[in-house]
Design an enzyme around this catalytic site. Structure first.
Site, PDB file in Angstrom:
ATOM      1  N   CYS A  85       0.835  -1.203   0.000  1.00 30.72           N
ATOM      2  CA  CYS A  85       0.000   0.000   0.000  1.00 30.72           C
ATOM      3  C   CYS A  85       0.862   1.242   0.000  1.00 30.72           C
ATOM      4  O   CYS A  85       1.264   1.746   1.064  1.00 30.72           O
ATOM      5  CB  CYS A  85      -0.918  -0.002   1.217  1.00 30.72           C
ATOM      6  SG  CYS A  85      -2.063  -1.369   1.246  1.00 30.72           S
TER       7      CYS A  85
ATOM      8  N   THR B 185       0.596   3.635  -3.239  1.00 35.95           N
ATOM      9  CA  THR B 185      -0.065   4.607  -4.124  1.00 35.95           C
ATOM     10  C   THR B 185      -1.328   5.189  -3.490  1.00 35.95           C
ATOM     11  O   THR B 185      -2.083   4.470  -2.828  1.00 35.95           O
ATOM     12  CB  THR B 185      -0.417   3.925  -5.449  1.00 35.95           C
ATOM     13  OG1 THR B 185       0.772   3.393  -6.010  1.00 35.95           O
ATOM     14  CG2 THR B 185      -1.049   4.895  -6.430  1.00 35.95           C
TER      15      THR B 185
ATOM     16  N   GLY C 154      -4.293  10.841  -4.536  1.00 41.23           N
ATOM     17  CA  GLY C 154      -3.754  12.172  -4.825  1.00 41.23           C
ATOM     18  C   GLY C 154      -2.508  12.146  -5.692  1.00 41.23           C
ATOM     19  O   GLY C 154      -2.062  13.196  -6.158  1.00 41.23           O
TER      20      GLY C 154
ATOM     21  N   GLY D 235       0.288   9.052  -7.727  1.00 38.81           N
ATOM     22  CA  GLY D 235       0.925   7.754  -7.719  1.00 38.81           C
ATOM     23  C   GLY D 235       2.431   7.870  -7.751  1.00 38.81           C
ATOM     24  O   GLY D 235       3.126   7.339  -6.885  1.00 38.81           O
ATOM     25  N   SER D 236       2.911   8.584  -8.715  1.00 41.12           N
ATOM     26  CA  SER D 236       4.356   8.618  -8.909  1.00 41.12           C
ATOM     27  C   SER D 236       5.067   9.463  -7.852  1.00 41.12           C
ATOM     28  O   SER D 236       6.231   9.242  -7.542  1.00 41.12           O
ATOM     29  CB  SER D 236       4.660   9.176 -10.300  1.00 41.12           C
ATOM     30  OG  SER D 236       4.144   8.303 -11.276  1.00 41.12           O
TER      31      SER D 236
ATOM     32  N   ASP E   5      13.022  -1.342  -6.356  1.00 39.74           N
ATOM     33  CA  ASP E   5      14.238  -1.730  -7.074  1.00 39.74           C
ATOM     34  C   ASP E   5      14.282  -3.243  -7.281  1.00 39.74           C
ATOM     35  O   ASP E   5      14.781  -3.733  -8.292  1.00 39.74           O
ATOM     36  CB  ASP E   5      15.484  -1.304  -6.275  1.00 39.74           C
ATOM     37  CG  ASP E   5      15.956   0.099  -6.656  1.00 39.74           C
ATOM     38  OD1 ASP E   5      15.407   0.663  -7.631  1.00 39.74           O
ATOM     39  OD2 ASP E   5      16.859   0.618  -5.983  1.00 39.74           O
TER      40      ASP E   5
ATOM     41  N   ARG F 107      10.801  -4.375  -9.646  1.00 44.62           N
ATOM     42  CA  ARG F 107      10.622  -3.799 -10.982  1.00 44.62           C
ATOM     43  C   ARG F 107      11.046  -4.802 -12.058  1.00 44.62           C
ATOM     44  O   ARG F 107      10.415  -4.920 -13.102  1.00 44.62           O
ATOM     45  CB  ARG F 107      11.523  -2.571 -11.048  1.00 44.62           C
ATOM     46  CG  ARG F 107      11.198  -1.568 -12.091  1.00 44.62           C
ATOM     47  CD  ARG F 107      12.194  -0.410 -11.957  1.00 44.62           C
ATOM     48  NE  ARG F 107      11.911   0.410 -10.782  1.00 44.62           N
ATOM     49  CZ  ARG F 107      12.831   0.838  -9.916  1.00 44.62           C
ATOM     50  NH1 ARG F 107      14.111   0.517 -10.062  1.00 44.62           N
ATOM     51  NH2 ARG F 107      12.477   1.572  -8.900  1.00 44.62           N
TER      52      ARG F 107
ATOM     53  N   GLU G 239       3.868  -0.246 -10.833  1.00 49.56           N
ATOM     54  CA  GLU G 239       5.199  -0.402 -10.242  1.00 49.56           C
ATOM     55  C   GLU G 239       6.176   0.632 -10.803  1.00 49.56           C
ATOM     56  O   GLU G 239       7.294   0.314 -11.190  1.00 49.56           O
ATOM     57  CB  GLU G 239       5.710  -1.832 -10.436  1.00 49.56           C
ATOM     58  CG  GLU G 239       4.795  -2.811  -9.723  1.00 49.56           C
ATOM     59  CD  GLU G 239       5.522  -3.919  -8.988  1.00 49.56           C
ATOM     60  OE1 GLU G 239       6.711  -3.772  -8.687  1.00 49.56           O
ATOM     61  OE2 GLU G 239       4.861  -4.922  -8.685  1.00 49.56           O
ATOM     62  N   GLY G 240       5.753   1.865 -10.827  1.00 45.34           N
ATOM     63  CA  GLY G 240       6.574   2.939 -11.364  1.00 45.34           C
ATOM     64  C   GLY G 240       6.274   3.121 -12.828  1.00 45.34           C
ATOM     65  O   GLY G 240       6.657   2.288 -13.652  1.00 45.34           O
TER      66      GLY G 240
END
Lengths: 382, 263, 329
Positions: A124, A126, A129, A131-132, A240, A243, A363-364
């Site tokens: 949890c 994201t 308001g 995400g990135s 990291d 991904r 995931e980014g």
């Protein structure tokens, strides 16, 4: 020179994943996609075989696999269904913060009983308001005696409706941005957790996704991972690690699109011959094969870097971004090769395009991946 | 109960078969060999029996070339306790009687209450090995068995579907059983067990040992001469129709007049 | 060269079984005018009459009740008969019984062996050539069997049955003492005969009608059975059907079920996964009925119908009954 051959261990793990994917997942992929059914029977079986908690060391009941092994497995699973794969590997993402930030005591307290039975966990981070902009998250952790009270809302939470454990990132002081974020282990039955409705998604429809609202959820400080300032770092280090398997997931989708296309092009006739004999189709297939091949090698290289303890932020960002872009492009070309049939739900390729799309976002997002890539790149010059 | 399960690596179902350059046999190059079909069922049956009879053990045994080792590891990953590879002759042989002789020579040296196998291998489909081994060991054998159950420490019951009907049998131990029954969902190996199976010891009985034991019988007497693939089917003749009645009428006519297979 | 070919004869209801008559036919061809055909039977005096009507010169006879007819007992008696008859070749029908005995008999008698044989020729003094389908009918192999003795089990329906031909055979009684004592403890407890009217078994049938997921529900499966009945066919099913519990696994055709090779195989609502195809691809003529024109089953079929099985099947059953002169249901 690097060695691209797999060890017998790696080959047998890949074979086991392939067998599971083709025997259990593939036959139900179209049905679950069509009806947005969450095939719990498949996820239970995946757990039984050890396909679910891949990154958790065996001492805690996981499969204890390295990054490359995880990638080999994830590619095979995604070949059969990207959405199911997302739900199967969500535990890896959700448990990684505990592996990275947890004490030995926290790991055995939380991971051992979790892995001993079929359980789902959700990561949890994201929020609605943004995400990135993870450093700007708004979910609050308020100190309260010997613990914390969590309030706020997280969104796009994979397996959210079913999870029995959450790893939650919340800020003690939003003005401190990344320095104010802490990470918490939150059991799924903690009072004050409100799960939103299962989202109706474009793809990955065998997976389920919801918002999770924390309405004054009390957490003892023994469930905080690391210090009160470690949360952001734990989140970033988690991503990291995870991904790269997303690169493998995208590669699996792309490989499926290529296989469908090549087979179809040998069967489908136009102008009196199989369309595979037309150069227009051959060029498409060649481009698709190049993309799949490159995606796989980049993913393997990033995984190899992780397994060898080398810096891997640049490698994993490149792999995830390239492979997910490749998956969408290859799936798009697959539909083009299938022509009108490709656009029809009765044929398998339009699902691949819908499933591929998400790999560019979650995931980014790929924009973030490019920023990370540029930052890592420029650091070498500046 | 000491259970021996006989397994053989066979090509994956999806494999593209082709002949060797000399045309005498199937080309193993480029083929993935797996534990599958009746043999996979036999392993499942062995494990079910072991689980129902405390103190039992399962010993997987395979005869043939080096690829047997992979199949034996697959059986270990599923739960077999031990594995033995009985090496075949270096020039290769697919004579089922020779395979049975080599296997029986090894089985004579290991405990066996029950020797289980598939009713036939998934590739050559001879179905000769179980009976031949039993004859060599001097114990009863039963092929085409379904519903195998233990009936106490020294016996078995099972069914056998034949042309006349379904037979119900009682048999003593030790014996050899060739299984007809196939489980659609034989267990799959768990990933940690797959990793453990890679490190498990596999006992090897080398060919010179077997060959010496078999003496004059070490020579194959069934020799592959030619391996042929049928011309690929070119796809169905599609029957166009507007009504089900038209479909039925056209199909029956083609089956009678063209295919000539209508009864 | 005057080979004696010995046939292991099976009877059912006092008559020779089809596979035994096929074996006698093959034996006559192989023996030629110089050689002779003999038989060995476990069926006692009641089998003699049946054998006499096929012109056999010599019959080795034992009386082994079916309850005790283990493969070990039969192999011991048959090997003894093979020795006494100085046979070079023993032929067995492609039945469960015949194939089960083959391996034991080969060892007992010191012979080379093959099963599922569709062509056989004696090519030299100690050499027999056979052809047989392998890999579920996806390939065919030719094998050379060497040595003075050979045991061969034929593939059912691969050869014509021998025609009757009157004769009075010389009968030799077989001594049951050759049966190993270890065989004594096994007993057949019962036989549940195949239900009359249930049609031929899957492995026997010359026509098989199989249903798959495309039948949509268990309640619709009777349409498969009605078509099968009109054709005198056996009923088969794909794995999807047996997994769903619509029919027991004994109906399943394919890699983990039965392999069949009838004259006519009708696949209804079966997509044609490779696991199914390997169990039926060696059928002579294949018909596929499926709603999905891209279903892989159409690649292996000879005739294809794209449409809904639930409407096509009743029409097909009516048409078959009409053409065969059967009363409409």
């Amino acid at each position: 020179m690097p060695d691209f051959s797999l060890t017998p261990e790696q080959e047998s793990l890949r074979d086991a994943a392939r067998k599971f994917a083709r025997a259990e997942m593939a036959p139900k992929a179209a049905e679950c996609d069509k009806t947005a059914r969450f095939p719990e029977e498949i996820y239970r079986k995946a757990w039984e075989l050890g396909l679910m908690n891949l990154n958790v060391p065996t001492e805690y009941g996981g499969s204890g696999l390295g990054a490359l092994e995880q990638c080999l497995i994830v590619e095979e699973l995604a070949y059969a269904c990207g959405g199911m794969t997302t739900s199967i590997i969500a535990n890896c993402l959700a448990l990684e913060p505990i592996l990275l930030g947890g004490t030995a005591e926290q790991k055995s307290r939380w991971l051992t009983p979790f892995c001993a039975e079929y359980h789902l966990a959700s990561f949890c981070l994201t929020e609605p308001g943004g995400g990135s902009d993870a450093a700007g998250l708004q979910t609050r952790a308020r100190k309260d005696g010997d613990g914390y009270v969590l309030s706020g809302e997280k969104c796009f939470i994979t397996n959210g409706p079913h999870a029995s454990l959450f790893t939650v990132f919340a800020t003690l002081d939003p003005s401190l941005r990344s320095k104010g974020i802490a990470a918490f282990i939150v059991p799924g039955d903690a009072p004050g957790i409100v799960r939103g409705k299962d989202e109706d998604k474009m793809g990955h429809r065998a997976s389920s996704t919801s918002t999770i609202r924390f309405e004054g959820v009390r957490i003892p400080s023994t469930q905080r991972l690391g210090s009160e300032q470690d949360g952001f770092s734990i989140a970033m280090r988690t991503l990291d690690q995870t991904r790269t398997p997303i690169g493998a997931l995208a590669t699996g989708i792309a490989q499926a699109a290529l296989d469908h296309s090549a087979r179809y092009s040998l069967e489908r006739k136009s102008f009196g011959k199989a369309i595979a004999e037309h150069q227009a189709i051959q060029i498409k297939l060649a481009n698709m094969a190049q993309a799949v091949h490159a995606a796989r090698l980049l993913t393997w290289h990033a995984a190899w870097s992780i397994d060898h303890g080398h810096p891997s932020t640049l490698e994993s960002s490149i792999a995830k971004c390239f492979a997910s872009d490749a998956a969408l492009r290859v799936a798009d070309e697959a539909i083009q090769i299938f022509g009108g049939y490709g656009y029809m739900r009765d044929y398998p390729v339009e699902k691949l395009m819908r499933d591929a799309k998400l790999t560019q976002i979650y995931e980014g997002s790929n924009e973030i991946q490019r920023i990370v890539t540029a930052r890592e790149l420029l650091r070498q010059y500046g | 109960m000491e259970i021996v399960v006989l397994i053989k690596p066979i090509p994956e179902a999806e494999s593209r078969l082709r002949a060797t350059p000399d045309g005498r046999g199937p080309e193993p190059e480029g083929i993935k060999f797996v534990l599958a079909g009746y043999d996979e069922s036999a392993v499942e049956q062995a494990l079910l029996l072991k689980e129902s009879l405390p103190g039992s053990s399962v010993h997987a045994v395979s005869f043939g070339p080096a690829r047997c080792e992979e199949t034996l590891r697959a059986a270990i990953a599923l739960g077999a306790d031990r594995a033995t590879w009985v090496e075949g002759p270096p020039e290769g042989s697919d004579d089922p009687v020779l395979a049975a002789r080599a296997l029986a020579a090894t089985l004579q040296t290991v405990p066996h209450d029950l020797v289980l196998g598939g009713k036939q291998a998934g590739d050559d489909e001879e179905g000769i090995v179980p009976g031949a081994i039993a004859e060599l060991l001097g114990i009863p054998s039963f092929g085409y068995v379904t519903d195998l159950r233990s009936s106490g420490p020294s016996g078995l019951t099972f069914l056998r579907p034949t042309e006349a009907g379904v037979e119900q049998w009682e048999a003593p131990l030790p014996c050899v059983v060739g299984l007809q029954q196939a489980w659609n969902d034989p267990r799959s190996a768990k990933l940690p067990n797959i990793l453990k199976s890679r490190k498990a010891p596999i006992l090897k009985v080398d060919w010179p040992t077997t060959s010496t034991a078999l003496a004059l019988e070490a020579k194959p007497r069934s020799i592959g001469e030619k391996f042929e693939l049928p011309a690929p089917r070119t796809g169905a003749k599609m029957i166009e129709f507007k009504t089900p009645e038209e479909a039925a009428e056209k199909l029956v006519r083609l089956l009678r007049e063209e295919a000539k297979v209508f009864p | 060269m005057t080979p004696t070919v010995l046939v292991l004869a099976e009877t059912s209801g006092g008559l020779l079984t089809g596979p035994t008559k096929e074996a006698i036919g093959v034996a006559r061809t192989l023996a030629g005018s110089d050689g002779s055909v003999a038989a060995v039977t476990m069926g006692g005096p009641s089998a003699l009459e049946a054998l006499a009507s096929f012109g056999l010169k010599e019959v080795w006879m034992a009386d082994v009740p079916p309850e005790a007819a283990t493969s070990g007992a039969v192999a011991a008696l048959a090997a003894h008969a093979a020795d006494e008859s100085r046979a070079a070749l023993v032929l067995l029908g492609g039945t469960t019984f015949g194939r089960d005995v083959t391996g034991r008999l080969a060892v007992r008698w010191g012979a080379a062996a093959a099963t599922g044989v569709t062509e056989v020729a004696i090519t030299g003094p100690e050499e027999v050539h056979v052809r047989r389908p392998v890999y579920g009918g996806r390939a065919t192999e030719s094998r050379r069997l060497v040595g003075p003795r050979t045991v061969i089990a034929l593939r059912p329906h691969a050869f014509a049955e021998a025609a009757a031909s009157a004769g009075t055979p010389t009968v030799h009684a077989l001594d049951r003492s050759v049966i190993p004592v270890t065989e004594g403890a096994a007993r057949r407890r019962s036989l549940a005969p195949a239900e009359p009217g249930s049609g031929p078994s899957l492995s026997d049938a010359t026509i098989v009608v199989s249903g798959g997921r495309g039948m949509r529900a268990a309640e619709n499966f009777h349409l498969i059975e009605e078509l099968a009945q009109s054709l005198g066919a056996a009923v088969g099913a794909s794995r999807a059907v047996t997994d769903a519990g619509w029919r027991p696994t004994s109906f399943q055709v394919g890699q983990t079920g039965r392999a069949v090779s009838p004259q006519l195989y009708i696949a209804v609502g079966i997509s044609g996964a490779i696991q199914h195809v390997v169990g039926m691809v060696s059928s002579r003529t294949i018909v596929a009925i499926n709603t999905d024109p891209s279903a892989p089953i159409f690649k292996v079929a000879d005739y294809g119908l794209v449409g809904d099985a639930l409407t096509i099947l009743p029409a097909l059953t009516r048409e078959v009954r009409k053409v065969r002169g059967l009363p409409a249901n």
